[in-house]
Design a protein around this motif. Structure first.
Motif, PDB file in Angstrom:
ATOM      1  N   GLU A   1      -1.720  -5.008   6.339  1.00  0.00           N
ATOM      2  CA  GLU A   1      -2.268  -5.109   4.985  1.00  0.00           C
ATOM      3  C   GLU A   1      -1.348  -5.965   4.134  1.00  0.00           C
ATOM      4  OE1 GLU A   1      -3.804  -2.306   1.286  1.00  0.00           O
ATOM      5  OE2 GLU A   1      -3.954  -1.621   3.357  1.00  0.00           O
ATOM      6  N   THR A   2      -1.771  -7.194   3.883  1.00  0.00           N
ATOM      7  CA  THR A   2      -1.002  -8.069   3.012  1.00  0.00           C
ATOM      8  C   THR A   2      -1.294  -7.725   1.550  1.00  0.00           C
ATOM      9  OG1 THR A   2      -2.740  -9.754   3.039  1.00  0.00           O
ATOM     10  CG2 THR A   2      -1.002  -9.925   4.712  1.00  0.00           C
ATOM     11  N   THR A   3      -0.598  -8.391   0.659  1.00  0.00           N
ATOM     12  CA  THR A   3      -0.793  -8.146  -0.766  1.00  0.00           C
ATOM     13  C   THR A   3      -1.049  -9.464  -1.483  1.00  0.00           C
ATOM     14  OG1 THR A   3       1.605  -8.233  -1.099  1.00  0.00           O
ATOM     15  CG2 THR A   3       0.620  -6.068  -0.844  1.00  0.00           C
TER      16      THR A   3
ATOM     17  N   ILE B   1       1.420  -6.248   9.825  1.00  0.00           N
ATOM     18  CA  ILE B   1       1.945  -7.345   9.014  1.00  0.00           C
ATOM     19  C   ILE B   1       1.702  -7.069   7.537  1.00  0.00           C
ATOM     20  CG2 ILE B   1       1.647  -9.784   8.429  1.00  0.00           C
ATOM     21  CD1 ILE B   1       1.204 -10.349  11.363  1.00  0.00           C
ATOM     22  N   GLU B   2       2.763  -7.184   6.750  1.00  0.00           N
ATOM     23  CA  GLU B   2       2.679  -7.004   5.303  1.00  0.00           C
ATOM     24  C   GLU B   2       3.288  -8.234   4.625  1.00  0.00           C
ATOM     25  OE1 GLU B   2       3.143  -2.710   3.883  1.00  0.00           O
ATOM     26  OE2 GLU B   2       4.445  -2.754   5.650  1.00  0.00           O
TER      27      GLU B   2
ATOM     28  N   ILE C   1       0.825  -1.195   0.000  1.00  0.00           N
ATOM     29  CA  ILE C   1       0.000   0.000   0.000  1.00  0.00           C
ATOM     30  C   ILE C   1       0.865   1.254   0.000  1.00  0.00           C
ATOM     31  CG2 ILE C   1      -0.261   0.054   2.518  1.00  0.00           C
ATOM     32  CD1 ILE C   1      -2.862   1.101  -0.172  1.00  0.00           C
ATOM     33  N   SER C   2       1.998   1.220   0.684  1.00  0.00           N
ATOM     34  CA  SER C   2       2.891   2.375   0.706  1.00  0.00           C
ATOM     35  C   SER C   2       3.458   2.644  -0.683  1.00  0.00           C
ATOM     36  CB  SER C   2       4.028   2.136   1.706  1.00  0.00           C
ATOM     37  OG  SER C   2       4.909   3.233   1.735  1.00  0.00           O
TER      38      SER C   2
ATOM     39  N   ASP D   1      -5.775   3.077   8.167  1.00  0.00           N
ATOM     40  CA  ASP D   1      -5.966   1.734   7.604  1.00  0.00           C
ATOM     41  C   ASP D   1      -4.656   1.209   7.036  1.00  0.00           C
ATOM     42  OD1 ASP D   1      -5.792   3.452   5.374  1.00  0.00           O
ATOM     43  OD2 ASP D   1      -6.861   2.011   4.136  1.00  0.00           O
ATOM     44  N   VAL D   2      -3.517   1.783   7.478  1.00  0.00           N
ATOM     45  CA  VAL D   2      -2.239   1.387   6.884  1.00  0.00           C
ATOM     46  C   VAL D   2      -1.271   0.907   7.954  1.00  0.00           C
ATOM     47  CG1 VAL D   2      -2.489   2.963   4.939  1.00  0.00           C
ATOM     48  CG2 VAL D   2      -1.315   3.749   7.004  1.00  0.00           C
TER      49      VAL D   2
END
Length: 410
Positions: free
Chosen positions: A304-306, A268-269, A140-141, A174-175
């Motif tokens: 936010e995972t991907t 956690i990402e 997200i970043s 939300d990040v």
């Protein structure tokens, strides 16, 4: 626990304590995000002076307000309604004085909803790029770094338009890490990243951007407003809700029910399927060795995972995580899990997430569904819907990112 996490981040509960004092001049309200309409209602209910303004939220997330106009637009891909809303919001803050106050109601989803391309770019350019970013596996970043350098309002530009008025931004985070520049791509805060950083993200993920996008970035025309810019001297940020607060509410509920609750992290990402494997290994260690925690217990995490989209299925990062978790556990008894997005939308569908039980994989196979095949097709929603285990909340009117809970009975 999921319900408790969402309830803790409702604007009516958490916004009133953070309101600024009334100004000598006008009070103008602007905002963007999935929670902005509910935030507007909470503000109206707590503010007894003159008030006017407009906010943009996701279709279906509108809340009736008396003094603040609520506009609905598309998410996650921007649309013409979002463009019109952005133009209206920009117009509301023109010509303000130092005696005026702008209250900015900012929450997750604002990046897509506040759609205002820089000169030389079109809405179609932004839609094309947004779709590519969402499928790329970028964090997200990283996505928001690009968005800040292609927007007429994000990356501090909206805050600069408000000068010399005072700006108080009320944020629901939300990040991961709660960095204001990544919440709706930071419309009221200075941005330390550069056009070169945005180009590096495109290169890192092999994203083919429209030629006009590359022109804006390579020329430096997309450079954002930087920290220390005098136009932002009277702009401040106040957090009213964040993922950690929601996890703590869930942990409190678990403890009241007699379970030890452990918050692993609120940030956690990484690839959702890889996070699923790691947390499955942790659950196995707890059940077999009593390390690092004794069972029974609950493991809570946010962030936010991907998902790097390779298949043609229907999914989102939370159901992708659960499907991977289930495959790694392979029917292990005594382990249950729920993962969902606190805004009620995992991916692009009106499904918050799903529930995983020890017999989920076995039930799917009886129906002729391959769990491994579903994961490879990125079809988490299809998989859990077939079992009747989707979690559907409807619009939650808030957004503190992903919620994951794993119960290890022992």
């Amino acid at each position: 626990m999921f319900d408790a996490a969402i309830a803790s981040a409702q604007p009516a509960l958490c916004l009133p304590a953070h309101l600024p004092e009334k100004p000598r001049g006008r009070t103008v309200v602007i905002g963007a995000g999935k929670a902005s309409a509910a935030m507007s209602r909470a503000l109206e209910d707590s503010w007894d002076g003159p008030l006017s303004g407009a906010v943009v939220t996701r279709f279906g997330y509108g809340v009736a307000c008396q003094r603040i106009e609520v506009i609905e637009a598309s998410h996650p891909l921007p649309d013409a309604a979002g463009l019109a809303a952005a133009q209206k919001i920009a117009g509301l803050v023109e010509g303000l004085s130092a005696d005026d106050l702008v209250i900015a109601l900012i929450s997750g989803g604002g990046s897509a909803l506040l759609a205002a391309p820089l000169p030389g770019l079109t809405l179609d350019d932004k839609r094309h790029l947004s779709a590519a970013l969402l499928a790329s596996g970028a964090t997200i970043s990283e996505m928001n770094c690009i968005r800040r350098h292609l927007s007429a309002l994000k990356g501090g530009r909206l805050g600069a338009l408000c000068a010399p008025a005072r700006v108080v931004a009320l944020l629901i985070s939300d990040v991961p890490g709660d960095d204001p520049i990544d919440i709706a791509s930071g419309p009221t805060v200075g941005d330390p990243t550069t056009c070169a950083d945005a180009l590096a993200v495109l290169s890192r993920y092999g994203i083919e951007a429209p030629p006009a996008v590359l022109d804006v970035l390579r020329s430096g025309a997309g450079e954002s407003v930087k920290p220390g810019d005098p136009r932002l001297a009277r702009s401040e940020v106040r957090f009213i809700a964040a993922p950690q607060m929601a996890l703590e509410a869930a942990a409190s509920l678990a403890r009241e029910a007699g379970f030890a609750a452990h918050i692993l992290s609120d940030r956690i990402e990484g690839e959702a399927r890889e996070v699923g494997k790691v947390l499955a290994a942790l659950a196995r260690q707890i059940a077999a060795k009593g390390q690092p925690f004794a069972a029974p217990c609950v493991l809570l995490s946010g962030g936010e995972t991907t998902v790097t989209v390779r298949g043609a299925g229907r999914g989102g990062r939370n159901v992708e995580f659960l499907l991977s978790l289930g495959l790694a556990l392979e029917g292990m008894p005594g382990v249950y899990a729920l993962a969902g997005d606190t805004d009620g939308v995992d991916g692009a569908e009106e499904i918050a997430g799903a529930l995983l039980t020890p017999d989920s994989l076995a039930r799917a196979r009886v129906l002729g569904i391959s769990p491994r095949g579903a994961l490879e097709a990125n079809d988490g929603h299809g998989f859990f819907q077939s079992l009747g285990d989707s979690v559907v909340t409807g619009p939650t009117l808030t957004n503190v990112n992903d919620f994951r809970a794993i119960l290890v009975e022992g």
